[in-house]
Enzyme design. Structure first.
Site, PDB file in Angstrom:
ATOM      1  N   GLY A 102       0.843  -1.192   0.000  1.00  0.00           N
ATOM      2  CA  GLY A 102       0.000   0.000   0.000  1.00  0.00           C
ATOM      3  C   GLY A 102       0.874   1.236   0.000  1.00  0.00           C
ATOM      4  O   GLY A 102       2.107   1.153   0.107  1.00  0.00           O
ATOM      5  N   SER A 156       6.036  -1.724  -2.067  1.00  0.00           N
ATOM      6  CA  SER A 156       6.070  -2.566  -3.277  1.00  0.00           C
ATOM      7  C   SER A 156       5.100  -2.049  -4.342  1.00  0.00           C
ATOM      8  O   SER A 156       4.077  -2.667  -4.600  1.00  0.00           O
ATOM      9  CB  SER A 156       5.824  -4.037  -2.952  1.00  0.00           C
ATOM     10  OG  SER A 156       4.813  -4.251  -2.014  1.00  0.00           O
ATOM     11  N   LYS A 203       0.630  -0.187   6.965  1.00  0.00           N
ATOM     12  CA  LYS A 203       1.101  -1.559   6.742  1.00  0.00           C
ATOM     13  C   LYS A 203       1.907  -2.093   7.925  1.00  0.00           C
ATOM     14  O   LYS A 203       1.628  -3.177   8.435  1.00  0.00           O
ATOM     15  CB  LYS A 203       1.979  -1.633   5.477  1.00  0.00           C
ATOM     16  CG  LYS A 203       1.298  -1.250   4.206  1.00  0.00           C
ATOM     17  CD  LYS A 203       2.252  -1.201   3.030  1.00  0.00           C
ATOM     18  CE  LYS A 203       3.399  -0.236   3.201  1.00  0.00           C
ATOM     19  NZ  LYS A 203       3.033   1.174   3.309  1.00  0.00           N
TER      20      LYS A 203
END
Length: 183
Positions: free
Chosen positions: A14, A88, A20
């Site tokens: 995210g 990511s 996260k």
């Protein structure tokens, strides 16, 4: 603490400041409470240990995340529940990470979703402010894209709900799949 017969990897992706790492830390703590070994890997840890030599170009991000993929796979194949919290931003790299991990252990992509406005509002490190001022380049969500997952295993909308709700949804999802005991 006991190892699972078979570990797994939960890959939380995210925007920066979506929550996260917070979700990963709280979920791992709850898993440890029931006696299961759990580890949390996140961008701060990785960039200060195994990826000190990479920057934020697309190629550097790929190398960084593939290193992390191999570490998560190693931990999980040894019976550890791994919660990996990484921006990511690119779909193709997340797919590559999944292929590496799934060769040996279950892999679950979890999209921690918040709006860009909410991420900017949270901004615990002041990075959005600096990126918007042009001081930080290649910042995800500002001048580098975040490619939302097209079919994540789970979506956690982490805006307007207590973080404990997101953690509960994640642990319930894993329990329903049978990789963790019911909480």
């Amino acid at each position: 603490m006991r190892c699972l017969e078979r570990g797994f990897v939960v890959w939380l992706t995210g925007l920066p400041a979506s929550g996260k790492s917070t979700i990963a830390q709280l979920a791992a703590a709850r898993v440890r409470e029931v006696g299961v070994r759990a580890e949390v890997l996140d961008g701060d840890w990785a960039r200060s240990t195994i990826s000190t030599d990479v920057g934020f170009s697309r190629d550097d991000r790929r190398r960084h995340l593939l290193r992390v993929a191999w570490v998560t796979r190693l931990l999980a194949r040894n019976g550890v529940a791994v919660f990996a919290a990484f921006v990511s931003p690119y779909r193709d790299v997340r797919a590559e990470v999944r292929r590496i991990v799934e060769e040996e252990v279950p892999f679950f992509e979890v999209y921690v979703k918040v709006s860009l406005g909410e991420a900017v509002r949270r901004d615990p490190k002041g990075l959005y402010r600096r990126a918007l001022a042009g001081e930080v380049k290649n910042f995800t969500g500002v001048d580098d894209p975040y490619e939302e997952p097209e079919s994540p295993d789970l979506v956690l909308v982490n805006e307007g709900v207590p973080v404990e709700v997101s953690v509960g949804r994640l642990l319930g999802f894993l329990a329903d799949l049978g990789v963790l005991p019911k909480f």
